[in-house]
Design a protein around this motif. Sequence first.
Motif, mmCIF file in Angstrom:
data_model
loop_
_atom_site.group_PDB
_atom_site.id
_atom_site.type_symbol
_atom_site.label_atom_id
_atom_site.label_comp_id
_atom_site.label_asym_id
_atom_site.label_seq_id
_atom_site.Cartn_x
_atom_site.Cartn_y
_atom_site.Cartn_z
ATOM 1 N N ILE A 120 0.886 3.719 -2.536
ATOM 2 C CA ILE A 120 0.324 5.413 -2.055
ATOM 3 C C ILE A 120 0.925 6.278 -2.331
ATOM 4 N N GLY A 121 1.715 6.079 -1.757
ATOM 5 C CA GLY A 121 3.293 6.882 -0.981
ATOM 6 C C GLY A 121 4.460 7.561 -2.000
ATOM 7 N N SER A 122 4.444 6.867 -3.050
ATOM 8 C CA SER A 122 5.254 7.442 -3.989
ATOM 9 C C SER A 122 4.596 8.404 -5.922
ATOM 10 N N GLY A 123 5.510 7.429 -6.504
ATOM 11 C CA GLY A 123 4.985 7.600 -7.670
ATOM 12 C C GLY A 123 5.420 7.018 -8.598
ATOM 13 N N TYR A 130 1.123 -1.472 0.175
ATOM 14 C CA TYR A 130 -0.114 -0.489 0.029
ATOM 15 C C TYR A 130 1.086 0.714 0.011
ATOM 16 N N ASP A 131 2.216 0.748 0.665
ATOM 17 C CA ASP A 131 2.678 2.599 1.527
ATOM 18 C C ASP A 131 3.498 3.091 -0.477
ATOM 19 N N THR A 175 11.305 8.622 0.993
ATOM 20 C CA THR A 175 9.658 8.969 0.991
ATOM 21 C C THR A 175 8.592 7.967 2.078
ATOM 22 N N CYS A 176 7.340 9.166 1.989
ATOM 23 C CA CYS A 176 6.683 8.004 2.948
ATOM 24 C C CYS A 176 5.589 9.428 2.741
ATOM 25 N N LYS A 177 5.415 8.953 1.444
ATOM 26 C CA LYS A 177 3.737 9.636 1.070
ATOM 27 C C LYS A 177 2.682 9.051 2.063
ATOM 28 N N ALA A 178 2.261 8.097 1.856
ATOM 29 C CA ALA A 178 1.565 6.755 2.056
ATOM 30 C C ALA A 178 1.049 7.948 3.410
ATOM 31 N N GLU A 179 1.615 7.657 4.707
ATOM 32 C CA GLU A 179 1.297 8.702 5.441
ATOM 33 C C GLU A 179 1.309 10.149 5.700
#
Lengths: 282, 435
Positions: A70-73, A66-67, B34-38
């Motif tokens: 969602i959390g990157s390009g 999920y990270d 990077t930790c955009k999810a959180e």
Amino acid sequence: MTTQLSSGAVGRGLGDRVILAATIALAIVMVLPMLWAVGLSLKTNAELLVDTNSVLKAPWTLRNYYDILIGSGVFRWLLNSIIVSVGMSLGVLALSSLAGYGFARLEFPGRNVIFVLVLFGLAIPEQAVILVRHQLFSDLNLHNTYAGLMLPGMSAPFGVFLMTQYFKAIPTEVDEAAMLDNASRFKIFWRVLLPMTLPAQATLGIFTFLHAWNDYWWPLVSGTNEQMYTLTVGIASTQMNFAESAGLGYLMAQAVFAGLPILIVYMFFQKYIVRAVSGAAA
Amino acid sequence: MRHLLATLLSCVALASCGVRQAPNEIVVQRFFGTCKAEYGNRTDVENAEGECGIMTTLINRFSAENPDVKVRVSPVAWPGYNQLAAQLASGDPPDLVTMHLSAISDYQSRKLLEPLDKDLRAVGVDPNGFTAASLVSVSKQGQIYGLPIDNWAPLWHINMNYFRQAGLVKDGKPILPRSPEELLAHARQFKQATGKPYFVQALANERAAYTRNLYTLLMQQSVDFFADPQQVKLQSPETKQVVAMFRQLYVEDLTTKNQDYAAATNGFINGAGGVYLVGTWMIGDFDAESRKAGRPLTNGYAVMPWPQLYARDATFIDGHAWVMPVRDRTPRQRDAVFRLLKFLADHDFEWSRTGHLPAYKAVIESERFNALPHRSEIAKIATTGMPLPSAVQRQFPVQDIIGEEMAAAITGHKTVDAALADAEHRVNDLLFHLL
């Protein structure tokens, strides 16, 4: 005669079983680390910091995936990798086929010298030319463009060599028959000979695609803008410091995620890849 | 044929696609992951945790408070110097970059970084407010070449439960050695009482740790091993004594062996030994572990700077800074860069929650910093911390070379004398051939 045959069959059966057992053992050795990586990717970083053996016990989680999603390009990087890998593969196929045809079929001054010069390219490691190449691309303002990422891989001495050998193996009578039918040189190349080289094209295309997909060094120094990262570079950029201990689950999820597209390619093109590898070995 | 031509033209158009920078946009290139999810859109810095979380929310908040500035964050794989070198070579570096203090010399010596003094003062950041350790690390030839983010140092992370078992606790504090001889005696006493090695060390892939320990113990003896920044001197009796001490610890099984960073960290958490020699960044994780029930570190974790084994109280330090590569910028971009630097300087306390030492005297002396777990024990490093002389270049590869040779001596593959002679030769050869 009968006795000889049956003892031979028994011997072959035993030999086959030994080979099969050895193959299975080697396959397990190969697969276990991958399964371990998948297992680690399904655990939280905090759990793994304390005990990596916790991979064998519930709970498991998809949080690391999920990270990544969602959390990157990651989708942008995936798209970049597809564009670069497909573009480079098409470029290599086009250039190597044309060059291979030229070297195999056309008479021109210095042909052998040029062919040898092309083959020299096989002996020069990328690291030896990367500085000069980087400067050249810099002068041409090609860094952080798809062209900048694709062009270096398109000069493929192996591809030229492979296609030259393949075209040479096709009897010249085929060309002559087409000429009698009034076909132009390009038409002979495009309509007659090129379709006959499809197995070689598949081999070359697959190898080039895999190389482009896994490449890290050139994309790292040429596509330095985050929007131009390929998947390998982008995923590496998301790692925290000391990811091997504090972010192990995420690190493994990245490894699995980055390997998935190649796995999918392999599943679809397994037949061609096996043929390509065995063909290259032959 | 038309289709072929159209396809080719499309390919050329696509291939020439790239990214251009807007006039009000600044590019901030950093490591820390990077930790955009959180933390993708969060601006609540106070609630963020970890290097990535705190840095992400800091920059998010700056962007929220400065809508006229567009900050494009470009995370890089640690440490990102290959990319930076490539960007500098192609004349397209970012506006701000995270850089280790020990790496600044490499770029400043080639005039690739801008001095920041004047502009920092103009936005209200006074370099005199930096801690001594930070100030000396970003100062080159009388000018400031970076905004320090933090300092870090090799620390002694201690399992107090084992120390208690070994009789090495007094008044609730760990008893630390005051000489190399005492260190060996403590280690033997510890091993006898607990059956565990005194030290946990990550040596299989983290050999720079050896070097940092060596630097520390040479600094404590006031050995000026880099008197000439282009020539290291490692064959002194003091150096030999330090390496011999680590060799002795190894021979007597007073340290863990053959562990990489992850294994050593995991081992310390699971009670593999008494003292883990690793940096500031692990304080938060170990402190959290000490608050869990039924674990080897439960209610038994302490952290200290390297104890003073010789005449001088000193610890080798490194750290992180923001540097500004030389390039053309619009006045708006320049203004935005310094506004961001001012913002980051003002929020240094938040960063210190990562475990790193603050770069500002005001923060390190503040009540809220000292109220953070274990920070008061290590705060003195802000004054006792020493970097290598600022003119020494290629400090990362130098660390690796010395660490490799020390590893060879400590594990017995070379004699101490041979290893130090080789280390000296290799480092000097590297520095001699600098461009």
